[in-house]
Structures are given as C-alpha cells and as structure tokens.
Scaffold this active site. Structure first.
Site, PDB file in Angstrom:
ATOM      1  N   GLN A   5       0.856  -1.189   0.000  1.00 51.70           N
ATOM      2  CA  GLN A   5       0.000   0.000   0.000  1.00 51.70           C
ATOM      3  C   GLN A   5       0.894   1.241   0.000  1.00 51.70           C
ATOM      4  O   GLN A   5       1.634   1.467   0.960  1.00 51.70           O
ATOM      5  CB  GLN A   5      -0.858  -0.043   1.266  1.00 51.70           C
ATOM      6  CG  GLN A   5      -1.903   1.010   1.362  1.00 51.70           C
ATOM      7  CD  GLN A   5      -2.616   0.951   2.716  1.00 51.70           C
ATOM      8  OE1 GLN A   5      -2.120   0.332   3.657  1.00 51.70           O
ATOM      9  NE2 GLN A   5      -3.760   1.575   2.808  1.00 51.70           N
TER      10      GLN A   5
ATOM     11  N   SER B 110       0.814   6.506   2.495  1.00 52.31           N
ATOM     12  CA  SER B 110       1.415   7.500   3.393  1.00 52.31           C
ATOM     13  C   SER B 110       2.649   8.151   2.775  1.00 52.31           C
ATOM     14  O   SER B 110       3.383   7.510   2.019  1.00 52.31           O
ATOM     15  CB  SER B 110       1.845   6.843   4.703  1.00 52.31           C
ATOM     16  OG  SER B 110       0.763   6.215   5.322  1.00 52.31           O
TER      17      SER B 110
ATOM     18  N   SER C 223       4.553  -1.153   4.220  1.00 53.46           N
ATOM     19  CA  SER C 223       4.771  -2.509   4.754  1.00 53.46           C
ATOM     20  C   SER C 223       4.924  -3.504   3.609  1.00 53.46           C
ATOM     21  O   SER C 223       4.116  -3.504   2.672  1.00 53.46           O
ATOM     22  CB  SER C 223       3.576  -2.952   5.605  1.00 53.46           C
ATOM     23  OG  SER C 223       3.377  -2.062   6.655  1.00 53.46           O
TER      24      SER C 223
ATOM     25  N   GLU D 177      -9.280  -2.402   5.050  1.00 55.22           N
ATOM     26  CA  GLU D 177      -8.139  -2.542   5.963  1.00 55.22           C
ATOM     27  C   GLU D 177      -8.652  -2.705   7.396  1.00 55.22           C
ATOM     28  O   GLU D 177      -8.167  -3.530   8.160  1.00 55.22           O
ATOM     29  CB  GLU D 177      -7.227  -1.318   5.855  1.00 55.22           C
ATOM     30  CG  GLU D 177      -5.998  -1.414   6.744  1.00 55.22           C
ATOM     31  CD  GLU D 177      -5.008  -0.279   6.511  1.00 55.22           C
ATOM     32  OE1 GLU D 177      -5.383   0.740   5.899  1.00 55.22           O
ATOM     33  OE2 GLU D 177      -3.864  -0.416   6.954  1.00 55.22           O
TER      34      GLU D 177
ATOM     35  N   GLU E 207      -5.072   9.095  18.453  1.00 58.42           N
ATOM     36  CA  GLU E 207      -5.724  10.409  18.501  1.00 58.42           C
ATOM     37  C   GLU E 207      -6.824  10.504  17.439  1.00 58.42           C
ATOM     38  O   GLU E 207      -7.886  11.083  17.683  1.00 58.42           O
ATOM     39  CB  GLU E 207      -4.686  11.526  18.291  1.00 58.42           C
ATOM     40  CG  GLU E 207      -3.733  11.732  19.462  1.00 58.42           C
ATOM     41  CD  GLU E 207      -2.689  10.627  19.585  1.00 58.42           C
ATOM     42  OE1 GLU E 207      -2.424   9.921  18.588  1.00 58.42           O
ATOM     43  OE2 GLU E 207      -2.145  10.453  20.694  1.00 58.42           O
TER      44      GLU E 207
HETATM   45  C1  LIG Z   1       3.588  -0.764  11.550  1.00 58.88           C
HETATM   46  C2  LIG Z   1       3.089   0.247  10.559  1.00 58.88           C
HETATM   47  C3  LIG Z   1       2.804  -0.155   9.265  1.00 58.88           C
HETATM   48  C4  LIG Z   1       2.337   0.778   8.327  1.00 58.88           C
HETATM   49  N1  LIG Z   1       2.124   0.346   7.022  1.00 58.88           N
HETATM   50  C5  LIG Z   1       1.740   1.247   6.084  1.00 58.88           C
HETATM   51  C6  LIG Z   1       1.603   0.846   4.693  1.00 58.88           C
HETATM   52  O1  LIG Z   1       1.808  -0.314   4.340  1.00 58.88           O
HETATM   53  N2  LIG Z   1       1.240   1.776   3.794  1.00 58.88           N
HETATM   54  C7  LIG Z   1       1.003   3.082   4.130  1.00 58.88           C
HETATM   55  O2  LIG Z   1       0.645   3.860   3.247  1.00 58.88           O
HETATM   56  N3  LIG Z   1       1.136   3.498   5.416  1.00 58.88           N
HETATM   57  C8  LIG Z   1       1.514   2.616   6.400  1.00 58.88           C
HETATM   58  N4  LIG Z   1       1.691   3.025   7.709  1.00 58.88           N
HETATM   59  C9  LIG Z   1       1.540   4.452   8.008  1.00 58.88           C
HETATM   60  C10 LIG Z   1       0.351   4.788   8.892  1.00 58.88           C
HETATM   61  O3  LIG Z   1      -0.847   4.751   8.167  1.00 58.88           O
HETATM   62  C11 LIG Z   1       0.651   6.195   9.437  1.00 58.88           C
HETATM   63  O4  LIG Z   1       1.797   6.105  10.261  1.00 58.88           O
HETATM   64  C12 LIG Z   1      -0.489   6.750  10.253  1.00 58.88           C
HETATM   65  O5  LIG Z   1      -1.597   7.013   9.433  1.00 58.88           O
HETATM   66  C13 LIG Z   1      -0.067   8.064  10.969  1.00 58.88           C
HETATM   67  O6  LIG Z   1       0.499   8.962  10.097  1.00 58.88           O
HETATM   68  P1  LIG Z   1       1.916   9.625  10.391  1.00 58.88           P
HETATM   69  O7  LIG Z   1       2.880   8.557  10.772  1.00 58.88           O
HETATM   70  O8  LIG Z   1       2.258  10.487   9.230  1.00 58.88           O
HETATM   71  O9  LIG Z   1       1.700  10.522  11.686  1.00 58.88           O
HETATM   72  P2  LIG Z   1       1.023  11.975  11.718  1.00 58.88           P
HETATM   73  O10 LIG Z   1      -0.269  11.935  10.987  1.00 58.88           O
HETATM   74  O11 LIG Z   1       2.041  12.982  11.294  1.00 58.88           O
HETATM   75  O12 LIG Z   1       0.722  12.113  13.257  1.00 58.88           O
HETATM   76  C14 LIG Z   1       1.712  12.569  14.208  1.00 58.88           C
HETATM   77  C15 LIG Z   1       1.018  12.718  15.538  1.00 58.88           C
HETATM   78  O13 LIG Z   1       0.005  13.737  15.457  1.00 58.88           O
HETATM   79  C16 LIG Z   1      -1.255  13.229  15.842  1.00 58.88           C
HETATM   80  N5  LIG Z   1      -2.318  13.825  15.015  1.00 58.88           N
HETATM   81  C17 LIG Z   1      -2.331  13.965  13.671  1.00 58.88           C
HETATM   82  N6  LIG Z   1      -3.491  14.510  13.252  1.00 58.88           N
HETATM   83  C18 LIG Z   1      -4.242  14.727  14.368  1.00 58.88           C
HETATM   84  C19 LIG Z   1      -5.544  15.257  14.600  1.00 58.88           C
HETATM   85  N7  LIG Z   1      -6.314  15.690  13.591  1.00 58.88           N
HETATM   86  N8  LIG Z   1      -5.990  15.301  15.873  1.00 58.88           N
HETATM   87  C20 LIG Z   1      -5.227  14.874  16.911  1.00 58.88           C
HETATM   88  N9  LIG Z   1      -3.980  14.360  16.746  1.00 58.88           N
HETATM   89  C21 LIG Z   1      -3.493  14.273  15.491  1.00 58.88           C
HETATM   90  C22 LIG Z   1      -1.167  11.733  15.577  1.00 58.88           C
HETATM   91  O14 LIG Z   1      -2.092  10.999  16.353  1.00 58.88           O
HETATM   92  C23 LIG Z   1       0.279  11.427  15.971  1.00 58.88           C
HETATM   93  O15 LIG Z   1       0.388  11.288  17.348  1.00 58.88           O
HETATM   94  C24 LIG Z   1       2.144   2.128   8.678  1.00 58.88           C
HETATM   95  C25 LIG Z   1       2.421   2.536   9.998  1.00 58.88           C
HETATM   96  C26 LIG Z   1       2.894   1.607  10.924  1.00 58.88           C
HETATM   97  C27 LIG Z   1       3.183   2.078  12.321  1.00 58.88           C
END
Ligand SMILES: Cc1cc2nc3c(=O)[nH]c(=O)nc-3n(C[C@H](O)[C@H](O)[C@H](O)COP(=O)(O)OP(=O)(O)OC[C@H]3O[C@@H](n4cnc5c(N)ncnc54)[C@H](O)[C@@H]3O)c2cc1C
Length: 395
Positions: free
Chosen positions: A129, A132, A164, A247, A364
């Site tokens: 996928q 992100s 992933s 998902e 969150e």
């Molecule tokens: C093990 C693992 C596997 C993954 N696999 C995939 C994959 O295969 N493909 C893919 O595309 N993605 C994948 N992801 C990504 C995952 O979808 C994102 O990490 C997740 O959506 C959070 O986005 P971010 O890491 O950019 O954090 P951010 O969105 O930048 O968030 C940072 C912090 O801010 C907080 N925050 C953000 N917006 C808000 C809001 N509106 N209100 C309150 N708090 C908020 C969040 O909760 C977090 O604490 C994976 C993640 C993990 C951990």
C-alpha cells in the site's frame, strides 16, 4: 444476550477447524521475530497461499464469480479466530487478499479484474500500500506525489513511506495527485503500480525491534499506463476509502494481537513474581478484555445486520492497542531480569506494541472519531478542506 455460536456459525467453525487441522503448516515462523530467515518465511507464505487456493479458502469474503467463497463478515471473523488458534498470524498476502483485491473488485474494469485477481489467489503476486508520505499520514489527502499525463501514460514522481512489505511486493496500490488546482480530496487518482517499473526505488526502514518490515519508496518519473488507473481521474479518494474500510476489516480482529489466556498461563508459570501489584493489574486487564469482547459482540451484531460499525471499530482499535501494550508490559514484568537477557515472544510483543497505536489510524484519530460519533462533539476543525491544494500553505 447469547454470545455463543449460532448453529450455522458452529457448523462453519467446525468446517474451518477441520480444514486447518488437516492442512495448516505445523509451525509458521513469527514474522516479527528479527532472527527468522525472511526468505524461508516468504517461501512458506507462498506455499500456504497456494494450499488455501487449491482448497477454495484463498479469499473467503470475495464473491464466488471472482474465485472467492462468497461469505460474509461473520464468517470472516470466525475464519480469523481459527487461523489465530492454529498459530497462523498475518499472512504476507493479507494486503493483496484483504485490501487490494476488494478494491479492484469494487472499482476495477473487466481487464483489471482478469489481470490482477487470480495471481493474488494463487499466491503469485504480493501487494503493498503506497498511501502515506512524510507529510501525509493522518491527513492522507495532503499527499503530494504527483502524476502527470503523457499520452496513454502517467509520469509519477514523489516519495512514499511506511510501506509494509514493499520489499516483497510485486504490485502496489498508489495514490497520486493529478490536479493541484482543486480541493485536496478532489485531485487524487488511484493507480495500480508494477513495483518493478523503472524509477521505483524501495529502501528499507529499520524499526526499533530491529526488523525491516516497512520501507520508504521513491518514485522517480515512473511511467504508469493509463490502463492501470483504478477508477476515474480525480476519483481516487473514494477508491482509497474502499481500501481503508477493508483494511479495518482485515486488521480488525484482536485475537492475533494479544492473548489474555497466554498471559494467564505465563503468570502461572512465573507465580513467584506475582506480587499484589501485578495481581491487581491482571484483574484490571481482565475487565478490559471482557469489555472488549462485549464491544466486539456489538460490532459483529451490526455487521450481521449489514450496518457499518464505524464508531465501534474506532473504540475497538483504541482499546486493542491499549490492551496489547498492557499485556506485553505485564508479560515482560513476569519474566523479571530475563526480560532483558534474551529475545523471545514477550520481548517481540513488547517491542511491537507501540506500532499498534499508530498503524491503521493513530489513537488520537480514533479518539476524534469517538468524540464526534459517540459523544456527538463538533468535528475536528479543518481549515484547508475547501482550498485548492496548490493554495494550501505547506512547509
Ligand atoms: C507498523 C506500521 C505499518 C504501516 N504500514 C503502512 C503501509 O503499508 N502503507 C502506508 O501507506 N502506510 C503505512 N503506515 C503508516 C500509517 O498509516 C501512518 O503512520 C499513520 O496514518 C499516521 O500517520 P503519520 O505517521 O504520518 O503521523 P502523523 O499523521 O504525522 O501524526 C503525528 C502525531 O500527530 C497526531 N495527530 C495527527 N493529526 C491529528 C488530529 N487531527 N488530531 C489529533 N492528533 C493528530 C497523531 O495521532 C500522531 O500522534 C504504517 C504505519 C505503521 C506504524
């Protein structure tokens, strides 16, 4: 309320158990143990997918006309429970069968269904996928990877992250921006990307447990045929929602993320470390787990009625992450000093638990959903929703 299986569910469970008892591999290595031989694990996963396909169990909730078993969400839950009972965790084909397949079935044309579905079933194609990006996770619609049309092709440039299984994948579900002059949700298009295309570079990311399960993926002027566009130009957000809803269903079960029964067994084996504080924690955890089961029953009831349990699944995801973390912490406490001396299943759970709070939507974000849909509070303010994407200030 009666939580035991109905006669139909009990018969289905017995059928699944019979199949798994006869055909499931005796021991599947734990993918999240960084000492496993990854090549062997991939080969085992392919072999198991081929066995599932040969016996008609490769995709139980896909419609029969595309090679599935045509079963509903209740049967899917029972299937997941029985897989966990047999010691089979996540398959490397989960993204293909659970996410990509249902999206192509819902939005693909006849050629796309013919080309992509069969190889997933037969264990010949793994998918990943590519949603992100460094600046687009929770706010996925902020994605900046761009695709520009050139004749019958699109030229894609950008960076994806946390992908992933990208290093095993043959194909990827890719979201890219095809129009930056319209509001952010309206200018996204969904593509099916051949991961071996020139310009695709997959770089592993090492997690804190030492494993390399996800990747950064750089896309440098990658040419994607227009035939690989899934759904209309600019209609990618709606297609992506199908992927994300699936998902939730594919990842939704809690059985594979922790086992309270195993923790109790572990506590019995280490009763010398059961001080009053730990007993108290175990008792509190027991009430959380029982509450989660009630919530799960509510989800199952809604699914059985054909309703989508959106608020319930957000609260469940939140609870699962919290319980999985607590189970892992208590498991480590019960090991005493051994917890730090060697690597084993409790250490793997402990190191893997933080990711559950992030993957598939952070705590969150789930709390926002619960605040809006359960408590009826106002929506999370979004000031850029109606602005053209190219007028949104970006760092
Ligand atoms: C093990 C693992 C596997 C993954 N696999 C995939 C994959 O295969 N493909 C893919 O595309 N993605 C994948 N992801 C990504 C995952 O979808 C994102 O990490 C997740 O959506 C959070 O986005 P971010 O890491 O950019 O954090 P951010 O969105 O930048 O968030 C940072 C912090 O801010 C907080 N925050 C953000 N917006 C808000 C809001 N509106 N209100 C309150 N708090 C908020 C969040 O909760 C977090 O604490 C994976 C993640 C993990 C951990």
């Amino acid at each position: 309320m009666d939580f035991s299986d109905s006669p139909h569910e009990a018969a289905f469970r017995a059928e699944v158990r019979g199949f798994l008892d006869r055909h499931a591999p005796r021991a599947m290595p734990d993918y999240f143990d960084d000492r496993i031989d990854v090549e062997t694990f991939v080969a085992e996963s392919v072999r198991w997918q081929k066995t599932l396909c040969a016996h008609g169990w490769a995709a139980i909730s896909w419609p029969r006309e595309v090679g599935g078993r045509g079963l509903g969400p209740l049967e899917q839950i029972i299937w997941n429970q029985e897989l966990t009972r047999s010691g089979l965790g996540d398959s490397l084909f989960l993204v293909a069968i659970g996410l990509a397949g249902p999206t192509i079935i819902a939005h693909g044309d006849a050629d796309q269904k013919r080309c992509y579905l069969d190889p997933m079933l037969r264990g010949e194609a793994m998918w990943c996928q590519l949603f992100s990006e460094p600046g687009a996770g929770s706010d996925l619609a902020a994605l900046a990877t761009r695709a520009t049309r050139e004749g019958d092709e699109w030229v894609v440039t950008g960076q994806k992250t946390w992908c992933s299984g990208g290093h095993h994948a043959d194909m990827g579900m890719l979201l890219a921006r095809t129009d930056a002059t319209v509001p952010k949700h309206d200018g996204i298009t969904y593509f099916l990307l051949d991961m071996r295309s020139p310009g695709v570079e997959v770089r592993p990311l090492r997690d804190m447990a030492g494993g390399t399960h996800f990747n950064q993926v750089f896309l440098n002027e990658v040419r994607v045929p227009d035939a690989n566009r899934l759904g209309p130009v600019g209609g990618g957000w709606k297609v992506a929602m199908t992927t994300l809803m699936n998902e939730r269903m594919a990842m939704g079960g809690f059985e594979r993320l922790f086992s309270f029964d195993e923790l109790i067994e572990h506590a019995r084996e280490n009763r010398q470390r059961l001080d009053p504080g730990t007993r108290d924690e175990l008792a509190r955890l027991y009430t959380w787990v029982r509450t989660l089961e009630l919530l799960n029953a509510r989800v199952v009831t809604k699914l059985g009625r054909g309703e989508m349990p959106i608020a319930e699944s957000s609260v469940m995801k939140l609870s699962i992450a919290r319980i999985a973390t607590k189970v892992a912490e208590l498991g480590m406490d019960l090991l005493g000093p051994d917890a730090l001396k060697r690597r084993g299943p409790w250490q793997n759970r402990f190191l893997g638990a933080p990711a559950i709070h992030i993957a598939g939507g952070t705590d969150e974000i789930q709390k926002n959903v619960a605040a809006e849909r359960v408590l009826g509070l106002p929506r999370d303010p979004q000031t850029d929703r109606d602005l053209p994407f190219d007028r949104i200030p970006r760092s």
